[in-house]
Design a protein around this motif. Structure first.
Motif, PDB file in Angstrom:
ATOM      1  N   GLY A 140       0.836  -1.185   0.000  1.00 51.02           N
ATOM      2  CA  GLY A 140       0.000   0.000   0.000  1.00 51.02           C
ATOM      3  C   GLY A 140       0.873   1.237   0.000  1.00 51.02           C
ATOM      4  N   ALA A 141       0.673   2.110   0.974  1.00 52.86           N
ATOM      5  CA  ALA A 141       1.470   3.339   1.070  1.00 52.86           C
ATOM      6  C   ALA A 141       2.764   3.137   1.848  1.00 52.86           C
ATOM      7  N   ASP A 142       2.945   1.954   2.423  1.00 48.69           N
ATOM      8  CA  ASP A 142       4.119   1.688   3.253  1.00 48.69           C
ATOM      9  C   ASP A 142       5.246   1.056   2.441  1.00 48.69           C
ATOM     10  N   VAL A 143       6.480   1.432   2.785  1.00 46.09           N
ATOM     11  CA  VAL A 143       7.671   0.896   2.121  1.00 46.09           C
ATOM     12  C   VAL A 143       8.470   0.082   3.130  1.00 46.09           C
ATOM     13  N   PRO A 245      10.337  -2.184   8.119  1.00 40.67           N
ATOM     14  CA  PRO A 245       9.655  -0.973   7.646  1.00 40.67           C
ATOM     15  C   PRO A 245      10.666   0.157   7.506  1.00 40.67           C
ATOM     16  N   LEU A 246      10.416   1.041   6.555  1.00 41.43           N
ATOM     17  CA  LEU A 246      11.409   2.073   6.248  1.00 41.43           C
ATOM     18  C   LEU A 246      11.681   2.984   7.443  1.00 41.43           C
ATOM     19  N   GLY A 274      11.544  11.101  -1.236  1.00 50.61           N
ATOM     20  CA  GLY A 274      10.691  12.049  -0.534  1.00 50.61           C
ATOM     21  C   GLY A 274      10.358  11.698   0.894  1.00 50.61           C
ATOM     22  N   HIS A 275      11.108  10.771   1.508  1.00 53.71           N
ATOM     23  CA  HIS A 275      10.855  10.404   2.899  1.00 53.71           C
ATOM     24  C   HIS A 275      11.531  11.382   3.864  1.00 53.71           C
ATOM     25  N   ILE A 276      12.348  12.261   3.325  1.00 51.85           N
ATOM     26  CA  ILE A 276      12.900  13.393   4.065  1.00 51.85           C
ATOM     27  C   ILE A 276      12.576  14.635   3.246  1.00 51.85           C
ATOM     28  N   GLN A 277      11.898  15.590   3.851  1.00 50.26           N
ATOM     29  CA  GLN A 277      11.422  16.772   3.142  1.00 50.26           C
ATOM     30  C   GLN A 277      12.267  17.999   3.488  1.00 50.26           C
TER      31      GLN A 277
END
Length: 295
Positions: A140-143, A245-246, A274-277
């Protein structure tokens, strides 16, 4: 908590980018700079053999003797010098001898000017190249990311966390050849899956330990794997694999659990995906700058 994570990661980045070239001499072959060398190393190499010539004028440098005209001649001569220094225990890095040759060249795409023992490359400050594979999957939305734990018998960083597959590019080998080899040998990844990896640039850094200069460039690949995929221990360089999990992976790179350069490659993955903005991370630009040091 976030601030502490950022500060620890920045500390790691700066530790792997601490090389100050001031005071170092260019190492040249046929007039072309291919590396850097400290003054003490240059003195030892120039005094102990006729393979290296030390010039102290305005163009101060360490250069290979012009009498060595071919790659084969240079390789044989340098190997003899380094083996002699290893036997005398002059430089600590030579005690990590691998019996593995690396190419020495101007650009990665150039033909080699010299091939030399992996453990000796830091004495001449020549860039070393490798391949790192980020193995991940989506739910889903999880990496989630596949993480390896290095064997306790590895000569460097035993028991540390590592990538799904990674390895140095040996003499005569290419990037894709190395990727497929490491995927097969370390994690038993079938070539049909490994070949779907996507090139994602490079991560480079340069640091000094005593008189050893480490200039390294890692070719980075992202490999999205299916839910059904399960890595298996292959050649024994890895003892176990984990699917994390990431967020757990992100937290872990700020600890000493990871092999340091793997932490940098994972940081690059987090930034690219994009996991760090930039608005949320105070050291965002520092992270970017120190992941791509010029070599």
């Amino acid at each position: 908590m976030a601030t502490a994570w950022s500060e620890r990661v920045l500390e790691l980045l700066l530790k792997l980018n601490n090389l100050q070239r001031a005071g170092c001499l260019p190492f040249c072959i046929q007039g072309q700079r291919v590396g850097w060398v400290t003054q003490p190393v240059a003195q030892v190499l120039a005094q102990d053999s006729d393979v290296f010539m030390l010039y102290k004028d305005s163009g101060a440098r360490l250069e290979m003797s012009d009498r060595l005209r071919s790659t084969h001649e240079r390789t044989r001569a340098v190997q003899e010098v380094m083996e002699a220094l290893r036997g005398r225990d002059v430089f600590p890095c030579l005690q990590e001898w691998r019996d593995e040759l690396y190419d020495v060249k101007g650009l990665f795409s150039d033909p080699p000017l010299l091939r030399m023992e992996r453990a000796a490359t830091p004495l001449l400050g020549v860039p070393r190249y490798g391949v790192h594979v980020n193995g991940f999957l989506r739910r889903g939305a999880d990496v989630f990311m596949w993480i390896a734990r290095r064997s306790l018998t590895k000569p460097s960083y035993p028991g540390k966390l590592d990538h799904l597959a990674a390895g140095g590019i040996s003499a005569g080998s290419g990037v894709w050849e190395t990727l497929l080899k490491e995927c097969t040998e370390e994690a038993c990844i079938p070539e049909s899956l490994a070949s779907t990896a996507r090139a994602a640039g490079t991560v480079s850094y340069a640091y000094r330990q005593d008189d050893a200069l480490y200039l390294e460039c890692q070719f980075v690949f992202d490999l999205e794997v299916p839910e059904s995929f399960q890595p298996r221990v292959g050649d024994g360089e890895v003892q176990e694999f984990y699917l994390w999990p990431l967020d757990k992976v992100k937290d872990s790179i700020a600890t000493e659990d990871f092999k340091p350069n793997c932490a940098l490659v994972i940081l690059d993955f987090l930034l690219r995906h994009g996991h760090i903005q930039p608005d949320a991370e105070k050291f965002y630009t520092k992270f970017m700058e120190n992941l791509h040091a010029p070599l």
